[in-house]
Design an enzyme around this catalytic site. Structure first.
Site, mmCIF file in Angstrom:
data_model
loop_
_atom_site.group_PDB
_atom_site.id
_atom_site.type_symbol
_atom_site.label_atom_id
_atom_site.label_comp_id
_atom_site.label_asym_id
_atom_site.label_seq_id
_atom_site.Cartn_x
_atom_site.Cartn_y
_atom_site.Cartn_z
ATOM 1 N N LYS A 297 0.852 -1.211 0.000
ATOM 2 C CA LYS A 297 0.000 0.000 0.000
ATOM 3 C C LYS A 297 0.878 1.248 0.000
ATOM 4 O O LYS A 297 0.661 2.182 -0.773
ATOM 5 C CB LYS A 297 -0.896 0.006 1.225
ATOM 6 N N ASN A 298 1.915 1.253 0.857
ATOM 7 C CA ASN A 298 2.717 2.473 1.028
ATOM 8 C C ASN A 298 3.750 2.693 -0.057
ATOM 9 O O ASN A 298 4.496 3.669 -0.006
ATOM 10 C CB ASN A 298 3.360 2.491 2.417
ATOM 11 N N CYS B 105 -4.447 7.711 9.903
ATOM 12 C CA CYS B 105 -4.675 7.085 11.212
ATOM 13 C C CYS B 105 -4.460 8.087 12.352
ATOM 14 O O CYS B 105 -3.501 8.840 12.351
ATOM 15 C CB CYS B 105 -3.686 5.937 11.391
ATOM 16 N N ARG C 90 0.971 14.210 13.227
ATOM 17 C CA ARG C 90 1.329 13.846 11.850
ATOM 18 C C ARG C 90 1.852 15.114 11.161
ATOM 19 O O ARG C 90 1.176 15.735 10.375
ATOM 20 C CB ARG C 90 0.109 13.289 11.093
ATOM 21 N N ASP D 22 4.754 0.326 12.200
ATOM 22 C CA ASP D 22 3.528 -0.245 11.618
ATOM 23 C C ASP D 22 3.327 -1.713 11.990
ATOM 24 O O ASP D 22 2.287 -2.289 11.665
ATOM 25 C CB ASP D 22 3.554 -0.115 10.087
ATOM 26 N N ARG E 108 -8.623 -0.361 4.749
ATOM 27 C CA ARG E 108 -7.819 0.719 4.173
ATOM 28 C C ARG E 108 -6.488 0.171 3.668
ATOM 29 O O ARG E 108 -5.915 0.698 2.722
ATOM 30 C CB ARG E 108 -7.531 1.799 5.227
HETATM 31 C C1 EPZ Z 1 4.425 6.874 6.605
HETATM 32 O O1 EPZ Z 1 3.678 7.899 7.200
HETATM 33 C C2 EPZ Z 1 3.479 5.683 6.473
HETATM 34 N N1 EPZ Z 1 2.341 6.071 5.633
HETATM 35 C C3 EPZ Z 1 2.970 5.269 7.868
HETATM 36 O O2 EPZ Z 1 2.179 4.096 7.697
HETATM 37 C C4 EPZ Z 1 4.173 4.932 8.743
HETATM 38 O O3 EPZ Z 1 3.712 4.640 10.050
HETATM 39 C C5 EPZ Z 1 5.132 6.142 8.793
HETATM 40 O O4 EPZ Z 1 5.528 6.495 7.446
HETATM 41 C C6 EPZ Z 1 6.388 5.847 9.597
HETATM 42 O O5 EPZ Z 1 7.060 4.740 9.046
HETATM 43 C C7 EPZ Z 1 2.502 6.115 4.285
HETATM 44 O O6 EPZ Z 1 3.573 5.865 3.762
HETATM 45 C C8 EPZ Z 1 1.289 6.502 3.490
HETATM 46 P P1 EPZ Z 1 6.495 10.233 8.697
HETATM 47 P P2 EPZ Z 1 4.257 9.409 7.232
HETATM 48 O O7 EPZ Z 1 6.375 11.495 7.919
HETATM 49 O O8 EPZ Z 1 5.120 9.654 6.069
HETATM 50 C C9 EPZ Z 1 6.985 13.443 12.200
HETATM 51 C C10 EPZ Z 1 0.284 2.724 7.849
HETATM 52 O O9 EPZ Z 1 -0.162 2.109 8.830
HETATM 53 N N2 EPZ Z 1 7.014 14.421 11.096
HETATM 54 O O10 EPZ Z 1 7.657 9.336 8.428
HETATM 55 O O11 EPZ Z 1 3.102 10.296 7.498
HETATM 56 C C11 EPZ Z 1 5.617 12.797 12.293
HETATM 57 O O12 EPZ Z 1 4.764 13.592 13.075
HETATM 58 C C12 EPZ Z 1 0.772 4.145 8.025
HETATM 59 O O13 EPZ Z 1 0.410 2.246 6.691
HETATM 60 C C13 EPZ Z 1 7.079 15.785 11.384
HETATM 61 O O14 EPZ Z 1 7.134 16.181 12.550
HETATM 62 O O15 EPZ Z 1 5.185 9.369 8.525
HETATM 63 C C14 EPZ Z 1 5.926 11.455 12.929
HETATM 64 O O16 EPZ Z 1 6.020 11.616 14.330
HETATM 65 C C15 EPZ Z 1 0.507 4.678 9.427
HETATM 66 N N3 EPZ Z 1 7.083 16.687 10.363
HETATM 67 C C16 EPZ Z 1 7.306 11.111 12.369
HETATM 68 O O17 EPZ Z 1 7.870 12.352 11.917
HETATM 69 C C17 EPZ Z 1 7.020 16.289 9.045
HETATM 70 O O18 EPZ Z 1 7.006 17.145 8.144
HETATM 71 C C18 EPZ Z 1 7.288 10.113 11.209
HETATM 72 O O19 EPZ Z 1 6.403 10.622 10.248
HETATM 73 C C19 EPZ Z 1 6.960 14.897 8.769
HETATM 74 C C20 EPZ Z 1 6.966 13.984 9.805
#
Ligand code: EPZ
Length: 418
Positions: free
Chosen positions: A24-25, A118, A123, A305, A398
Protein backbone atom coordinates in the site's frame (compact mmCIF):
# COMPACT_ATOMS: atom_id res chain seq x y z
CA UNK A 1 -16.30 4.91 5.51
CA UNK A 2 -19.28 2.63 6.19
CA UNK A 3 -19.17 1.00 9.58
CA UNK A 4 -18.45 -2.65 8.84
CA UNK A 5 -17.78 -5.12 11.65
CA UNK A 6 -15.78 -8.34 11.75
CA UNK A 7 -17.12 -11.42 13.57
CA UNK A 8 -14.42 -13.90 14.57
CA UNK A 9 -14.83 -17.20 16.44
CA UNK A 10 -11.45 -17.92 17.99
CA UNK A 11 -9.30 -20.97 18.53
CA UNK A 12 -9.73 -22.50 15.07
CA UNK A 13 -6.73 -24.49 13.83
CA UNK A 14 -4.70 -22.38 11.40
CA UNK A 15 -2.83 -24.22 8.65
CA UNK A 16 -1.63 -23.67 5.10
CA UNK A 17 -0.28 -20.73 3.10
CA UNK A 18 -1.11 -17.09 2.47
CA UNK A 19 0.07 -14.90 -0.44
CA UNK A 20 1.19 -11.32 0.12
CA UNK A 21 -0.21 -8.46 -1.97
CA UNK A 22 1.51 -5.32 -3.27
CA UNK A 23 2.65 -2.65 -0.80
CA UNK A 24 0.00 0.00 0.00
CA UNK A 25 2.72 2.47 1.03
CA UNK A 26 4.51 2.02 -2.29
CA UNK A 27 1.33 2.15 -4.39
CA UNK A 28 0.15 5.45 -2.85
CA UNK A 29 3.26 7.51 -3.77
CA UNK A 30 3.34 5.63 -7.10
CA UNK A 31 -0.16 6.91 -7.85
CA UNK A 32 0.78 10.48 -6.90
CA UNK A 33 3.82 10.19 -9.21
CA UNK A 34 1.49 9.62 -12.18
CA UNK A 35 0.77 13.38 -12.11
CA UNK A 36 4.41 14.01 -13.12
CA UNK A 37 4.04 12.44 -16.56
CA UNK A 38 1.77 12.81 -19.59
CA UNK A 39 2.93 9.39 -20.81
CA UNK A 40 1.30 5.95 -20.68
CA UNK A 41 2.05 4.20 -17.38
CA UNK A 42 1.22 0.64 -16.32
CA UNK A 43 1.68 -0.36 -12.67
CA UNK A 44 0.98 -3.96 -11.59
CA UNK A 45 0.66 -5.68 -8.17
CA UNK A 46 -1.32 -2.68 -6.85
CA UNK A 47 -3.34 -3.77 -3.78
CA UNK A 48 -7.09 -3.25 -4.10
CA UNK A 49 -7.57 -1.40 -0.80
CA UNK A 50 -9.59 1.65 0.19
CA UNK A 51 -6.74 4.18 0.31
CA UNK A 52 -5.63 3.19 -3.22
CA UNK A 53 -9.17 3.60 -4.54
CA UNK A 54 -9.40 7.08 -2.97
CA UNK A 55 -6.19 8.17 -4.71
CA UNK A 56 -7.47 6.82 -8.04
CA UNK A 57 -10.73 8.76 -7.61
CA UNK A 58 -8.71 11.91 -6.94
CA UNK A 59 -6.62 11.41 -10.10
CA UNK A 60 -9.80 10.93 -12.13
CA UNK A 61 -11.28 14.08 -10.56
CA UNK A 62 -8.40 16.17 -12.00
CA UNK A 63 -8.88 14.70 -15.47
CA UNK A 64 -6.65 11.64 -15.30
CA UNK A 65 -7.49 8.77 -17.65
CA UNK A 66 -6.91 5.82 -15.29
CA UNK A 67 -8.23 2.25 -15.04
CA UNK A 68 -7.71 -0.29 -12.23
CA UNK A 69 -8.48 -3.98 -12.90
CA UNK A 70 -6.93 -7.18 -11.50
CA UNK A 71 -4.46 -5.14 -9.44
CA UNK A 72 -3.19 -3.36 -12.59
CA UNK A 73 -3.31 0.41 -13.10
CA UNK A 74 -3.25 1.77 -16.66
CA UNK A 75 -2.93 5.55 -16.65
CA UNK A 76 -2.40 8.47 -18.99
CA UNK A 77 -2.50 11.94 -17.39
CA UNK A 78 -2.15 14.07 -20.50
CA UNK A 79 -3.89 17.20 -19.30
CA UNK A 80 -4.40 17.75 -15.62
CA UNK A 81 -7.02 20.33 -14.65
CA UNK A 82 -5.14 22.75 -12.41
CA UNK A 83 -6.73 24.49 -9.47
CA UNK A 84 -9.11 21.62 -8.90
CA UNK A 85 -9.88 20.93 -5.27
CA UNK A 86 -8.93 17.36 -4.45
CA UNK A 87 -12.10 16.56 -2.52
CA UNK A 88 -12.82 15.63 1.08
CA UNK A 89 -12.31 11.95 0.45
CA UNK A 90 -8.64 12.56 -0.28
CA UNK A 91 -8.44 14.55 2.96
CA UNK A 92 -9.39 11.40 4.86
CA UNK A 93 -6.06 9.76 4.05
CA UNK A 94 -2.49 10.71 4.88
CA UNK A 95 -1.36 10.10 1.30
CA UNK A 96 -3.22 13.21 0.07
CA UNK A 97 -0.13 15.17 1.11
CA UNK A 98 1.71 13.33 -1.67
CA UNK A 99 -0.06 15.43 -4.31
CA UNK A 100 1.81 18.56 -3.18
CA UNK A 101 5.22 17.92 -4.69
CA UNK A 102 4.30 16.39 -8.06
CA UNK A 103 1.44 18.77 -8.84
CA UNK A 104 3.55 21.82 -7.99
CA UNK A 105 6.21 20.41 -10.31
CA UNK A 106 3.75 19.54 -13.08
CA UNK A 107 1.51 22.61 -13.24
CA UNK A 108 2.58 25.03 -10.53
CA UNK A 109 -0.63 24.86 -8.51
CA UNK A 110 -2.30 22.42 -6.12
CA UNK A 111 -5.13 22.63 -3.61
CA UNK A 112 -5.67 19.68 -1.30
CA UNK A 113 -7.28 19.08 2.10
CA UNK A 114 -5.01 18.84 5.10
CA UNK A 115 -4.05 15.15 5.32
CA UNK A 116 -6.03 12.74 7.50
CA UNK A 117 -4.99 9.15 8.08
CA UNK A 118 -4.67 7.09 11.21
CA UNK A 119 -5.22 8.94 14.53
CA UNK A 120 -1.89 7.77 15.92
CA UNK A 121 -0.58 11.08 17.13
CA UNK A 122 1.20 14.10 15.63
CA UNK A 123 1.33 13.85 11.85
CA UNK A 124 3.59 16.78 11.00
CA UNK A 125 4.02 18.10 7.46
CA UNK A 126 6.32 21.04 8.29
CA UNK A 127 9.35 19.30 6.75
CA UNK A 128 7.40 18.87 3.49
CA UNK A 129 6.53 22.58 3.44
CA UNK A 130 10.04 23.72 4.41
CA UNK A 131 11.65 21.72 1.61
CA UNK A 132 9.12 22.76 -1.03
CA UNK A 133 9.44 26.45 -0.04
CA UNK A 134 13.23 26.13 -0.44
CA UNK A 135 12.49 24.87 -3.96
CA UNK A 136 10.50 28.03 -4.73
CA UNK A 137 6.94 27.09 -3.73
CA UNK A 138 4.53 29.31 -1.78
CA UNK A 139 2.42 27.24 0.64
CA UNK A 140 -0.71 28.66 2.25
CA UNK A 141 -3.27 27.13 4.62
CA UNK A 142 -6.81 28.40 4.04
CA UNK A 143 -9.31 26.72 6.37
CA UNK A 144 -8.70 23.02 6.02
CA UNK A 145 -6.99 23.38 2.65
CA UNK A 146 -3.34 23.47 1.70
CA UNK A 147 -2.71 25.65 -1.35
CA UNK A 148 0.62 25.42 -3.13
CA UNK A 149 1.82 27.71 -5.93
CA UNK A 150 5.05 28.19 -7.84
CA UNK A 151 6.36 29.85 -10.99
CA UNK A 152 8.77 26.94 -11.31
CA UNK A 153 10.64 24.75 -8.82
CA UNK A 154 14.42 24.94 -8.57
CA UNK A 155 16.86 22.25 -7.48
CA UNK A 156 17.74 22.29 -3.76
CA UNK A 157 20.30 21.03 -1.26
CA UNK A 158 17.94 20.22 1.63
CA UNK A 159 18.50 18.40 4.90
CA UNK A 160 15.39 16.92 6.53
CA UNK A 161 15.24 17.92 10.23
CA UNK A 162 13.89 14.43 10.96
CA UNK A 163 13.17 11.15 9.14
CA UNK A 164 9.94 11.41 7.17
CA UNK A 165 8.71 8.80 4.68
CA UNK A 166 6.14 10.87 2.76
CA UNK A 167 8.24 14.00 3.19
CA UNK A 168 11.11 12.26 1.39
CA UNK A 169 8.72 11.00 -1.30
CA UNK A 170 7.16 14.45 -1.80
CA UNK A 171 10.49 16.17 -2.35
CA UNK A 172 11.84 13.41 -4.61
CA UNK A 173 8.80 13.88 -6.88
CA UNK A 174 9.06 17.69 -6.81
CA UNK A 175 12.81 17.60 -7.57
CA UNK A 176 12.31 15.19 -10.49
CA UNK A 177 10.92 18.06 -12.62
CA UNK A 178 12.73 20.96 -10.92
CA UNK A 179 15.12 23.26 -12.76
CA UNK A 180 18.56 22.01 -11.69
CA UNK A 181 19.91 19.28 -9.46
CA UNK A 182 18.87 18.43 -5.88
CA UNK A 183 20.38 16.62 -2.91
CA UNK A 184 17.99 15.49 -0.18
CA UNK A 185 19.96 14.74 3.01
CA UNK A 186 18.82 12.76 6.07
CA UNK A 187 16.19 11.14 3.83
CA UNK A 188 14.14 8.21 5.08
CA UNK A 189 15.32 4.70 4.08
CA UNK A 190 12.01 2.80 3.86
CA UNK A 191 11.93 0.34 0.88
CA UNK A 192 8.74 1.93 -0.45
CA UNK A 193 10.78 5.08 -1.17
CA UNK A 194 13.18 3.04 -3.32
CA UNK A 195 10.23 1.51 -5.13
CA UNK A 196 9.06 5.06 -5.96
CA UNK A 197 12.59 5.96 -7.17
CA UNK A 198 12.54 2.82 -9.35
CA UNK A 199 9.21 3.88 -10.91
CA UNK A 200 10.35 7.48 -11.47
CA UNK A 201 13.62 6.35 -13.12
CA UNK A 202 11.57 4.10 -15.42
CA UNK A 203 9.56 7.24 -16.31
CA UNK A 204 12.82 8.93 -17.32
CA UNK A 205 13.83 10.61 -14.04
CA UNK A 206 17.48 10.62 -12.90
CA UNK A 207 17.54 9.69 -9.21
CA UNK A 208 20.23 7.90 -7.20
CA UNK A 209 20.30 6.96 -3.51
CA UNK A 210 23.61 7.22 -1.63
CA UNK A 211 22.76 6.06 1.90
CA UNK A 212 20.40 8.65 3.36
CA UNK A 213 21.31 11.17 0.67
CA UNK A 214 19.20 11.16 -2.49
CA UNK A 215 20.60 12.83 -5.63
CA UNK A 216 18.15 14.02 -8.29
CA UNK A 217 18.82 15.60 -11.69
CA UNK A 218 15.83 17.79 -12.58
CA UNK A 219 14.26 16.89 -15.96
CA UNK A 220 11.88 18.90 -18.15
CA UNK A 221 9.39 16.07 -18.59
CA UNK A 222 8.80 12.37 -17.80
CA UNK A 223 7.31 9.72 -20.08
CA UNK A 224 5.99 6.15 -20.30
CA UNK A 225 6.76 3.37 -17.80
CA UNK A 226 5.87 -0.19 -16.83
CA UNK A 227 6.38 -1.06 -13.15
CA UNK A 228 5.49 -3.70 -10.54
CA UNK A 229 4.90 -2.67 -6.92
CA UNK A 230 7.02 -4.46 -4.27
CA UNK A 231 5.30 -6.86 -1.83
CA UNK A 232 3.83 -5.27 1.31
CA UNK A 233 6.33 -5.78 4.16
CA UNK A 234 3.79 -4.79 6.82
CA UNK A 235 1.22 -7.27 5.51
CA UNK A 236 4.08 -9.82 5.39
CA UNK A 237 4.95 -9.13 9.02
CA UNK A 238 1.30 -9.29 10.06
CA UNK A 239 0.85 -12.81 8.64
CA UNK A 240 4.22 -13.99 9.98
CA UNK A 241 3.02 -12.92 13.44
CA UNK A 242 -0.32 -14.65 12.81
CA UNK A 243 1.70 -17.78 11.98
CA UNK A 244 3.20 -17.69 15.48
CA UNK A 245 -0.29 -18.33 16.88
CA UNK A 246 -0.88 -21.36 14.61
CA UNK A 247 -0.68 -25.07 15.50
CA UNK A 248 0.96 -26.02 12.20
CA UNK A 249 3.45 -24.64 9.75
CA UNK A 250 2.18 -21.47 8.12
CA UNK A 251 3.78 -20.47 4.80
CA UNK A 252 3.76 -16.79 3.86
CA UNK A 253 4.30 -16.62 0.10
CA UNK A 254 5.46 -13.90 -2.36
CA UNK A 255 7.56 -12.17 0.30
CA UNK A 256 10.84 -10.28 0.34
CA UNK A 257 12.17 -11.63 3.73
CA UNK A 258 14.99 -9.08 3.78
CA UNK A 259 12.40 -6.30 4.12
CA UNK A 260 11.31 -7.60 7.56
CA UNK A 261 14.74 -8.81 8.77
CA UNK A 262 14.31 -6.88 12.02
CA UNK A 263 10.99 -8.58 12.87
CA UNK A 264 12.37 -12.03 11.96
CA UNK A 265 15.39 -11.44 14.25
CA UNK A 266 13.09 -10.47 17.12
CA UNK A 267 10.84 -13.51 16.61
CA UNK A 268 13.86 -15.83 16.51
CA UNK A 269 15.11 -14.26 19.77
CA UNK A 270 11.66 -15.04 21.24
CA UNK A 271 12.14 -18.69 20.25
CA UNK A 272 10.01 -18.81 17.10
CA UNK A 273 11.32 -21.23 14.44
CA UNK A 274 11.44 -19.50 11.05
CA UNK A 275 12.71 -20.94 7.77
CA UNK A 276 13.15 -19.10 4.50
CA UNK A 277 12.84 -20.79 1.11
CA UNK A 278 13.26 -18.25 -1.71
CA UNK A 279 10.25 -15.94 -1.37
CA UNK A 280 8.47 -18.17 1.19
CA UNK A 281 8.70 -17.58 4.95
CA UNK A 282 7.77 -20.75 6.92
CA UNK A 283 6.79 -20.33 10.58
CA UNK A 284 6.75 -23.51 12.69
CA UNK A 285 4.42 -23.79 15.68
CA UNK A 286 5.99 -23.12 19.00
CA UNK A 287 4.46 -23.35 22.40
CA UNK A 288 7.02 -21.51 24.48
CA UNK A 289 7.90 -17.92 23.47
CA UNK A 290 10.13 -15.69 25.60
CA UNK A 291 9.35 -12.04 26.36
CA UNK A 292 11.35 -9.26 24.68
CA UNK A 293 12.12 -5.53 24.96
CA UNK A 294 12.20 -3.40 21.82
CA UNK A 295 11.81 0.13 20.44
CA UNK A 296 10.20 1.20 17.15
CA UNK A 297 12.65 3.00 14.85
CA UNK A 298 12.84 4.36 11.31
CA UNK A 299 13.82 1.72 8.70
CA UNK A 300 15.79 -0.55 8.99
CA UNK A 301 14.79 -0.56 12.69
CA UNK A 302 11.66 -2.27 14.01
CA UNK A 303 8.73 -0.70 12.10
CA UNK A 304 6.10 1.26 14.02
CA UNK A 305 3.53 -0.25 11.62
CA UNK A 306 4.13 -3.70 13.16
CA UNK A 307 4.10 -2.51 16.79
CA UNK A 308 0.39 -3.24 17.40
CA UNK A 309 0.56 -6.69 15.81
CA UNK A 310 3.64 -7.69 17.83
CA UNK A 311 1.96 -6.42 21.01
CA UNK A 312 -0.86 -8.93 20.43
CA UNK A 313 1.73 -11.73 20.14
CA UNK A 314 3.63 -10.63 23.25
CA UNK A 315 0.50 -11.27 25.35
CA UNK A 316 1.22 -14.97 24.69
CA UNK A 317 4.88 -14.91 25.79
CA UNK A 318 5.74 -16.18 29.26
CA UNK A 319 6.92 -13.10 31.16
CA UNK A 320 7.08 -9.29 30.95
CA UNK A 321 7.79 -7.64 27.56
CA UNK A 322 8.24 -3.95 26.79
CA UNK A 323 7.65 -1.87 23.65
CA UNK A 324 8.83 1.73 23.34
CA UNK A 325 6.97 3.63 20.57
CA UNK A 326 9.39 6.30 19.36
CA UNK A 327 7.83 7.38 16.05
CA UNK A 328 4.28 8.45 16.94
CA UNK A 329 3.11 9.94 20.22
CA UNK A 330 -0.28 8.24 20.42
CA UNK A 331 0.03 4.79 18.91
CA UNK A 332 -1.09 2.52 21.77
CA UNK A 333 -4.87 2.80 21.25
CA UNK A 334 -5.06 -0.96 20.61
CA UNK A 335 -3.75 -1.77 24.14
CA UNK A 336 -7.05 -1.06 25.90
CA UNK A 337 -8.92 -3.04 23.26
CA UNK A 338 -6.59 -6.03 23.73
CA UNK A 339 -7.04 -5.70 27.51
CA UNK A 340 -10.81 -6.04 26.95
CA UNK A 341 -10.05 -9.51 25.51
CA UNK A 342 -7.91 -10.50 28.49
CA UNK A 343 -4.48 -9.01 27.86
CA UNK A 344 -2.46 -7.47 30.69
CA UNK A 345 -0.93 -4.34 29.16
CA UNK A 346 0.09 -1.31 31.20
CA UNK A 347 0.93 1.96 29.46
CA UNK A 348 3.14 4.77 30.71
CA UNK A 349 3.97 7.55 28.21
CA UNK A 350 5.80 5.95 25.27
CA UNK A 351 6.25 2.55 26.95
CA UNK A 352 3.84 -0.41 26.88
CA UNK A 353 4.48 -3.24 29.34
CA UNK A 354 2.90 -6.56 28.33
CA UNK A 355 2.69 -9.43 30.83
CA UNK A 356 1.93 -12.90 29.50
CA UNK A 357 0.75 -15.54 29.16
CA UNK A 358 -2.92 -14.42 29.36
CA UNK A 359 -5.97 -16.32 28.15
CA UNK A 360 -8.08 -14.33 25.66
CA UNK A 361 -11.88 -14.36 25.79
CA UNK A 362 -14.08 -13.16 22.93
CA UNK A 363 -15.47 -9.64 23.35
CA UNK A 364 -18.26 -7.97 21.37
CA UNK A 365 -17.23 -4.36 21.96
CA UNK A 366 -13.65 -4.11 20.74
CA UNK A 367 -13.09 -1.10 18.50
CA UNK A 368 -10.60 -0.66 15.66
CA UNK A 369 -9.05 2.77 16.23
CA UNK A 370 -6.63 2.71 13.28
CA UNK A 371 -5.38 0.49 10.46
CA UNK A 372 -2.64 -1.46 12.24
CA UNK A 373 -4.53 -1.55 15.55
CA UNK A 374 -7.37 -3.34 13.72
CA UNK A 375 -4.91 -6.03 12.60
CA UNK A 376 -3.79 -6.51 16.22
CA UNK A 377 -7.41 -7.00 17.30
CA UNK A 378 -7.92 -9.62 14.58
CA UNK A 379 -4.86 -11.52 15.87
CA UNK A 380 -6.21 -11.35 19.44
CA UNK A 381 -9.63 -12.57 18.30
CA UNK A 382 -8.05 -15.57 16.52
CA UNK A 383 -6.74 -16.94 19.86
CA UNK A 384 -9.73 -15.89 21.99
CA UNK A 385 -12.23 -18.31 23.47
CA UNK A 386 -15.59 -17.65 21.78
CA UNK A 387 -16.86 -14.85 19.55
CA UNK A 388 -15.33 -11.40 19.06
CA UNK A 389 -16.96 -8.52 17.20
CA UNK A 390 -14.47 -5.91 15.94
CA UNK A 391 -16.30 -2.62 15.45
CA UNK A 392 -15.20 0.07 12.96
CA UNK A 393 -13.51 -2.69 10.98
CA UNK A 394 -13.51 -0.50 7.83
CA UNK A 395 -10.13 0.69 9.16
CA UNK A 396 -8.76 -2.73 8.21
CA UNK A 397 -9.87 -2.46 4.59
CA UNK A 398 -7.82 0.72 4.17
CA UNK A 399 -4.63 -1.29 4.00
CA UNK A 400 -5.15 -5.08 3.98
CA UNK A 401 -6.32 -6.65 0.72
CA UNK A 402 -8.82 -9.51 1.17
CA UNK A 403 -7.85 -10.13 4.81
CA UNK A 404 -11.02 -12.08 5.75
CA UNK A 405 -10.59 -14.30 2.67
CA UNK A 406 -6.88 -14.84 3.34
CA UNK A 407 -7.49 -15.78 6.98
CA UNK A 408 -10.48 -18.04 6.11
CA UNK A 409 -8.18 -19.90 3.73
CA UNK A 410 -5.84 -20.50 6.70
CA UNK A 411 -8.81 -21.96 8.61
CA UNK A 412 -10.00 -18.95 10.62
CA UNK A 413 -13.71 -18.50 11.30
CA UNK A 414 -14.07 -14.84 10.23
CA UNK A 415 -16.88 -12.95 8.53
CA UNK A 416 -17.71 -9.34 7.64
CA UNK A 417 -21.06 -8.23 9.11
CA UNK A 418 -22.87 -4.88 8.97
C1 EPZ B 1 4.42 6.87 6.60
O1 EPZ B 1 3.68 7.90 7.20
C2 EPZ B 1 3.48 5.68 6.47
N1 EPZ B 1 2.34 6.07 5.63
C3 EPZ B 1 2.97 5.27 7.87
O2 EPZ B 1 2.18 4.10 7.70
C4 EPZ B 1 4.17 4.93 8.74
O3 EPZ B 1 3.71 4.64 10.05
C5 EPZ B 1 5.13 6.14 8.79
O4 EPZ B 1 5.53 6.50 7.45
C6 EPZ B 1 6.39 5.85 9.60
O5 EPZ B 1 7.06 4.74 9.05
C7 EPZ B 1 2.50 6.12 4.28
O6 EPZ B 1 3.57 5.87 3.76
C8 EPZ B 1 1.29 6.50 3.49
P1 EPZ B 1 6.49 10.23 8.70
P2 EPZ B 1 4.26 9.41 7.23
O7 EPZ B 1 6.38 11.50 7.92
O8 EPZ B 1 5.12 9.65 6.07
C9 EPZ B 1 6.99 13.44 12.20
C10 EPZ B 1 0.28 2.72 7.85
O9 EPZ B 1 -0.16 2.11 8.83
N2 EPZ B 1 7.01 14.42 11.10
O10 EPZ B 1 7.66 9.34 8.43
O11 EPZ B 1 3.10 10.30 7.50
C11 EPZ B 1 5.62 12.80 12.29
O12 EPZ B 1 4.76 13.59 13.08
C12 EPZ B 1 0.77 4.15 8.03
O13 EPZ B 1 0.41 2.25 6.69
C13 EPZ B 1 7.08 15.79 11.38
O14 EPZ B 1 7.13 16.18 12.55
O15 EPZ B 1 5.18 9.37 8.52
C14 EPZ B 1 5.93 11.46 12.93
O16 EPZ B 1 6.02 11.62 14.33
C15 EPZ B 1 0.51 4.68 9.43
N3 EPZ B 1 7.08 16.69 10.36
C16 EPZ B 1 7.31 11.11 12.37
O17 EPZ B 1 7.87 12.35 11.92
C17 EPZ B 1 7.02 16.29 9.04
O18 EPZ B 1 7.01 17.14 8.14
C18 EPZ B 1 7.29 10.11 11.21
O19 EPZ B 1 6.40 10.62 10.25
C19 EPZ B 1 6.96 14.90 8.77
C20 EPZ B 1 6.97 13.98 9.80
Amino acid sequence: MDNKKLKIIGKNRLDGSVTISGAKNAALPGLAALTLSSGKIKISNVPNVNDVRIMIDALQSIGGDISFDNNIINAELKNIKSGVFLGDNVGSIRASILFLGPMLARNGYVRVSQPGGCPIGHRGVDFHFEGLKKMGAQIEIIGNDIIGKTNGLIGVDYTFPGKTVTGTENLIMAASLANGDSILRNSALEPEIDDLIDLLNKMGAKIRRDGDNILIKGKTSLGDAVHEIIPDRIEMGTYVIAGCFADNNIIVKNTRPELIENLLDILRKMGVKINIKNSDIIISPNKQMSPIKLETMPYPGFPTDLQAQLMALLTQTDGVSQIKESIFNNRFNHANELNKMGANIVLSKDIAQITGVTQFKGNKTVYATDLRASAALVLGALIADGQTIINNASQLFRGYENLPQKLSKLGADIAVIN
